[in-house]
Structure formats: structure tokens, C-alpha cells
Write a protein that holds these residues in place. Structure first.
Motif, PDB file in Angstrom:
ATOM      1  N   TYR A 173      28.257  21.901  12.715  1.00 29.47           N
ATOM      2  CA  TYR A 173      28.992  23.787  13.113  1.00 29.47           C
ATOM      3  C   TYR A 173      28.841  24.755  11.476  1.00 29.47           C
ATOM      4  CZ  TYR A 173      30.317  27.570  15.755  1.00 29.47           C
ATOM      5  OH  TYR A 173      31.315  28.730  15.514  1.00 29.47           O
ATOM      6  N   THR A 211      27.682  28.392   9.367  1.00 25.24           N
ATOM      7  CA  THR A 211      28.915  28.924   9.493  1.00 25.24           C
ATOM      8  C   THR A 211      28.918  29.374   7.682  1.00 25.24           C
ATOM      9  OG1 THR A 211      30.698  27.632   9.986  1.00 25.24           O
ATOM     10  CG2 THR A 211      30.028  28.910  11.619  1.00 25.24           C
ATOM     11  N   SER A 220      25.016  23.296  18.121  1.00 25.60           N
ATOM     12  CA  SER A 220      25.327  24.912  17.137  1.00 25.60           C
ATOM     13  C   SER A 220      24.806  26.113  17.795  1.00 25.60           C
ATOM     14  CB  SER A 220      25.520  24.575  15.815  1.00 25.60           C
ATOM     15  OG  SER A 220      26.321  23.391  15.740  1.00 25.60           O
ATOM     16  N   ASN A 245      27.155  30.225  19.077  1.00 25.18           N
ATOM     17  CA  ASN A 245      27.190  30.875  17.325  1.00 25.18           C
ATOM     18  C   ASN A 245      25.776  32.088  18.213  1.00 25.18           C
ATOM     19  OD1 ASN A 245      27.023  32.535  14.613  1.00 25.18           O
ATOM     20  ND2 ASN A 245      28.984  31.110  14.981  1.00 25.18           N
TER      21      ASN A 245
END
Length: 343
Positions: free
Chosen positions: A239, A243, A286, A290
């Protein structure tokens, strides 16, 4: 003399005349290319699986694998686009060892690149014509790309090639998605610079010509993990890694179509090939948590063949990898169906 010239090789046009693409097959590829393009532009919410053996070591087991993949594609067509990995050029860390079908159409005999060029053209043509699935291959040698440029729907630039100027510039003139892997040392700025170069237009020397490209807006990232100074593998699919890549894309704001394909083997799995299903499912987890990651992750690169594991060239094993270990067909089918269910 340090280099001996052995055989004059056919030019791409001669090879294409020997193994031509029919009008019907070309139409199938054009439709498939458009479907894949829509994934990268965000117009489609399907995911892409670049899936198949680590190396396409001989024709018949690859054809049997693709025959099964065609059946599986029909089952998941509403969620997934399956692109057969038909990797016919293999980078080697030390330069030694089996370098793929281009070099050795028969891995048990001496290199013969004349036969190799014909063999890889025939194999890619057969996959497209017989099964309606245009292929993916790694562009290890940019000068050889034109032997296959009318057959490929996806091109990968390897971790050892991504910093090379010619790979970057040739990628800018390719009209299908080109995935740029992070380098073996893990520096993502190298990968991002490569994507930038591929998306820009360039004038350069290629196969004895001055050429001009318009840039490839479908050039994108492939995360494949990395190896540290001590030789230890580290993943970059978690994750936090995703990001971080999204933040990098924001910094490189001029790039079109921010996208990533996650390579589930290599350093991401620590070369533990059975970890590939778990890695796919973690990345999809993930994505569910998100929205930015969900938009950016376009799919996976999975090493899969008919049989689990790997073997030596001298050992028997129809559809068992002679390079990196792969998951076998039973695990492959289960994984593809699971991914479709999770989307």
C-alpha cells in the motif's frame, strides 16, 4: 578479429512477408488494442493481465498454454483482458545462459538467430491468428522490435534496460502500451524519467534511418521489486509503495495516463513464485481502500505455465519453465477467476 560476422539476417519486411498477418487477424488486433488503450486512459474499468511463461522456450507448449488461456478469457471477458506473455528474448544477469527463442529456437542446440527470427515471428503470428489474442514481449533489443511490431499489443522494457537511451526513444514511437520496469536497484526516479522520455517526441537514429516520433502517451510504470546492496530482494507492491508512486506521478504532472502494472514475481516475490496469487490479492485490497490507487493500478504481470516450478534444459517437462519458476495451470486458472471475482 574480436567479432566474427556469421550470418546475414533477414530484414523485418522479408520476415513479415514469410509470416504475414491476415486482414482478419489485423482487425482482431486493432480491436484488442483499442480495448487495452481504454484501460490505460481510464475509459474502461477492466484490468489487464500480462500472463504466461517466464520464457517462451518452444512452440507447442506455448500454443497449448494459449489455447487454455483463450477459454479462460471468455469466462472473464467482462472484467479482465488477458494478454499472453510470449517472451522470446531473455535478459541474463551475467550475460550467460539461455537467452530465449530468438537466440535458440531449440534450447538444446547451438544459437541460430536466423532460425530464431523466423521462429518467433511464426509463434506470435500463430497465437494471434489461431486464438485471437495479440501478445506481449519484452523489447530486449530495440533494433529487433520491427520483426514483431504488427503482432504485439503490449511491450515491456526490463529492469536492466530502462535507463538505456535507445529503449526510451524507440518506446516513444510505439503505438501500444509500453511498461517501464523500475531498475534492479529500485530507484523509481529512473523509471519515471524513462516514462517521461517515452511519452515525449524525439528525432534519432534507428536501423540506419533518421526517424521522428510523436511520443507514446500509454508508456507507464511496472513495479517489480528491487535488490539492495547486499543482494536481498525487497518488494514494492505494498500500500505504501503504491501511494508513493501515486505521489511521484503527481510530481511528474505532465505525464499522461498515470498507470502501473504490478509484476508479481521477480524481486516482488523474492523469486518465491507461489507468492504471486497472494500479491495480486493484496494489491486488489489496496485498490479497494484507496481510490487513487484503484485508478492507477491497471493490472498484473504474472509468470505462469502449464506446470509448476522450473526445470533444467536437459530435463523433461512439457510446459515447465526452463528459466524462472512459474505457477502451473491449475493455480493460474484459480487465480484469474479469483481476480475477476474480487473486481
Amino acid at each position: 578479429m574480436p567479432m566474427n560476422f556469421i550470418t546475414k539476417l533477414p530484414i523485418p519486411q522479408e520476415t513479415k512477408e514469410r509470416y504475414p498477418v491476415s486482414a482478419a487477424a489485423a482487425a482482431v488486433k486493432a480491436a484488442r488494442d483499442e480495448e487495452i488503450r481504454r484501460v490505460f486512459t481510464g475509459e474502461s474499468d477492466k484490468r489487464l493481465l500480462i500472463i504466461g511463461p517466464c520464457s517462451a522456450d518452444s512452440e507447442e507448449p506455448v500454443i497449448e498454454y494459449v489455447r487454455r488461456l483463450r477459454v479462460l478469457q471468455d469466462k472473464v471477458a467482462d472484467k479482465l483482458i488477458l494478454v499472453p506473455r510470449v517472451y522470446t528474448n531473455k535478459p541474463r544477469t551475467t550475460g550467460d545462459g539461455y537467452k530465449g527463442m530468438l537466440h535458440q529456437p531449440d534450447p538444446t542446440t547451438a544459437p541460430d538467430m536466423y532460425k530464431g527470427i523466423l521462429a518467433i515471428r511464426e509463434l506470435h503470428t500463430r497465437v494471434l491468428t489461431d486464438f485471437g489474442l495479440p501478445t506481449a514481449d519484452e523489447m530486449l533489443y530495440p533494433a529487433n522490435f520491427r520483426y514483431l511490431d504488427d503482432l504485439l499489443s503490449y511491450v515491456a522494457i526490463g529492469a536492466r534496460s530502462v535507463e538505456n537511451q535507445e529503449h526510451r526513444l524507440v518506446s516513444s514511437g510505439i503505438n501500444v502500451p509500453v511498461g517501464m520496469k523500475n531498475p534492479t536497484g529500485g530507484d523509481l526516479s529512473v523509471m519515471m524519467n524513462s516514462i517521461t522520455a517515452a511519452q515525449h517526441s524525439h528525432a534519432f537514429l534507428f536501423r540506419g534511418w533518421q526517424v521522428q516520433t510523436t511520443g507514446n502517451p500509454l508508456a507507464h510504470a511496472i513495479l517489480r521489486g528491487y535488490v539492495d546492496k547486499q543482494g536481498h530482494s525487497h518488494p514494492n507492491y505494498h500500500y505504501e509503495d503504491l501511494t508513493h508512486l501515486a505521489a511521484l506521478y503527481a510530481e511528474f504532472s505532465s505525464l499522461a495516463n498515470p498507470a502501473v502494472i504490478v509484476d508479481t514475481n521477480h524481486a516482488n516475490s523474492g523469486k518465491k513464485y507461489l507468492e504471486q496469487p497472494r500479491i495480486c490479492k493484496e494489491v486488489l485490497h489496496s485498490c479497494r481502500h484507496n481510490a487513487e490507487i484503484d485508478r492507477m493500478v491497471k493490472g498484473f504481470m504474472i509468470e505462469s505455465y502449464l506446470e509448476d516450478g522450473a526445470r533444467k534444459v536437459t530435463e523433461e517437462g512439457f510446459g515447465k519453465s526452463i528459466t524462472d519458476p512459474c505457477i502451473g495451470w491449475e493455480k493460474t486458472e484459480r487465480l484469474v477467476l479469483d481476480i475477476a471475482d474480487l473486481l
